[in-house]
Scaffold this active site. Structure first.
Site, mmCIF file in Angstrom:
data_model
loop_
_atom_site.group_PDB
_atom_site.id
_atom_site.type_symbol
_atom_site.label_atom_id
_atom_site.label_comp_id
_atom_site.label_asym_id
_atom_site.label_seq_id
_atom_site.Cartn_x
_atom_site.Cartn_y
_atom_site.Cartn_z
ATOM 1 C CG ASN A 153 -0.008 -0.212 2.619
ATOM 2 O OD1 ASN A 153 0.440 0.461 2.318
ATOM 3 N ND2 ASN A 153 -0.956 -0.779 3.178
ATOM 4 N N GLY B 297 -2.973 -9.475 4.213
ATOM 5 C CA GLY B 297 -2.311 -10.493 2.738
ATOM 6 C C GLY B 297 -1.301 -11.056 2.512
ATOM 7 C CG ASP C 117 2.249 -4.994 2.581
ATOM 8 O OD1 ASP C 117 3.654 -5.109 2.679
ATOM 9 O OD2 ASP C 117 1.720 -3.457 2.620
HETATM 10 P P1 ADP Z 1 -4.026 -5.956 -2.919
HETATM 11 O O1 ADP Z 1 -4.134 -5.029 -1.584
HETATM 12 O O2 ADP Z 1 -3.160 -5.334 -3.514
HETATM 13 O O3 ADP Z 1 -5.318 -6.362 -2.771
HETATM 14 P P2 ADP Z 1 -3.705 -8.643 -1.183
HETATM 15 O O4 ADP Z 1 -2.322 -9.530 -0.457
HETATM 16 O O5 ADP Z 1 -5.149 -8.313 -0.578
HETATM 17 O O6 ADP Z 1 -3.846 -7.123 -2.244
HETATM 18 O O7 ADP Z 1 -4.316 -9.330 -1.910
HETATM 19 C C1 ADP Z 1 -3.765 -9.359 -3.643
HETATM 20 C C2 ADP Z 1 -3.705 -11.361 -4.368
HETATM 21 O O8 ADP Z 1 -2.359 -11.783 -3.000
HETATM 22 C C3 ADP Z 1 -4.760 -12.023 -3.904
HETATM 23 O O9 ADP Z 1 -4.756 -12.707 -5.233
HETATM 24 C C4 ADP Z 1 -4.525 -12.706 -2.315
HETATM 25 O O10 ADP Z 1 -5.184 -13.676 -3.197
HETATM 26 C C5 ADP Z 1 -2.667 -12.648 -3.117
HETATM 27 N N1 ADP Z 1 -2.405 -13.606 -1.670
HETATM 28 C C6 ADP Z 1 -2.626 -13.440 -0.198
HETATM 29 N N2 ADP Z 1 -1.436 -14.047 0.187
HETATM 30 C C7 ADP Z 1 -0.202 -14.409 -0.998
HETATM 31 C C8 ADP Z 1 0.919 -15.143 -0.966
HETATM 32 N N3 ADP Z 1 1.211 -15.304 0.438
HETATM 33 N N4 ADP Z 1 1.522 -15.822 -1.865
HETATM 34 C C9 ADP Z 1 1.079 -15.441 -3.258
HETATM 35 N N5 ADP Z 1 -0.456 -14.127 -2.957
HETATM 36 C C10 ADP Z 1 -1.079 -13.838 -2.182
#
Ligand code: ADP
Length: 179
Positions: free
Chosen positions: A25, A33, A35
């Protein structure tokens, strides 16, 4: 060309590649998520260096070391929050991929892994996000020798299924392997 895009389902923090991309962000100070997972796995030194970066605009990207991760670098990019397509979200998402790839090339990252930027809490429609991601990466790889390989790392089943269809549709090779 076609075999330079790979697809896996799994946790991006586990990959031993030159760079993983973080869907961060604008504060760059961690979040939920992917991040949150990256910050937890990389350790507190990551937050300390991110605090020196002064944040990041939507669509832009910044690079750090990856600390405890097996990857060498983390490329932090800020995807757009989906607002029904009214705020230039498609262009901003394309910019995330372009700017991240540019930083990867500048740092000689031969293998780069991307999560599905903006498709989690930012609610970008998954189909549209995947089309933009595949288009931008294909265009960049056509013009550049580095990265040699880009891996789409899909965490959720929806995205994995969408990418499987898209990469086949574009006659790319989809390689599924353990994360
Ligand atoms: P954003 O705020 O950009 O939407 P998110 O982290 O909420 O970011 O989600 C972005 C993507 O990352 C989603 O498709 C989620 O399923 C995926 N995601 C979450 N955790 C992991 C991980 N450990 N490795 C890879 N992808 C992930």
């Amino acid at each position: 060309m076609t075999n330079r895009i790979e697809l896996i389902q799994g946790d991006i923090t586990k990959l031993q590649v030159d760079a993983i991309v973080n869907a961060a962000n604008t504060s760059l100070l961690g979040g939920g998520g992917v991040d949150g997972a990256i910050h937890r796995a990389a350790g507190p030194e990551l937050l300390a260096v991110c605090q020196l970066l002064g944040g990041c605009e939507t669509g832009e990207a910044k690079v750090t070391k990856a600390f405890k991760l097996a990857a060498k670098f983390i490329i932090h990019t800020v995807g757009p929050v989906w607002r029904e397509g009214t705020q230039d979200e498609e262009q901003l998402l394309a910019n995330c991929y372009k700017n991240s790839l540019q930083l990867a090339a500048e740092n000689d990252c031969k293998i780069v892994a991307f999560p599905n930027i903006s498709t989690g809490v930012y609610h970008f429609p998954k189909d549209l996000a995947a089309k933009i991601a595949v288009r931008e990466i294909t265009l960049f790889l056509e013009k550049n020798k580095v990265p040699e390989v880009v891996i789409f790392v899909c965490f959720d089943q929806d995205n994995f299924d969408i990418y499987k269809g898209l990469i086949k549709g574009n006659r790319h090779q989809a390689i599924e392997r353990d994360a």
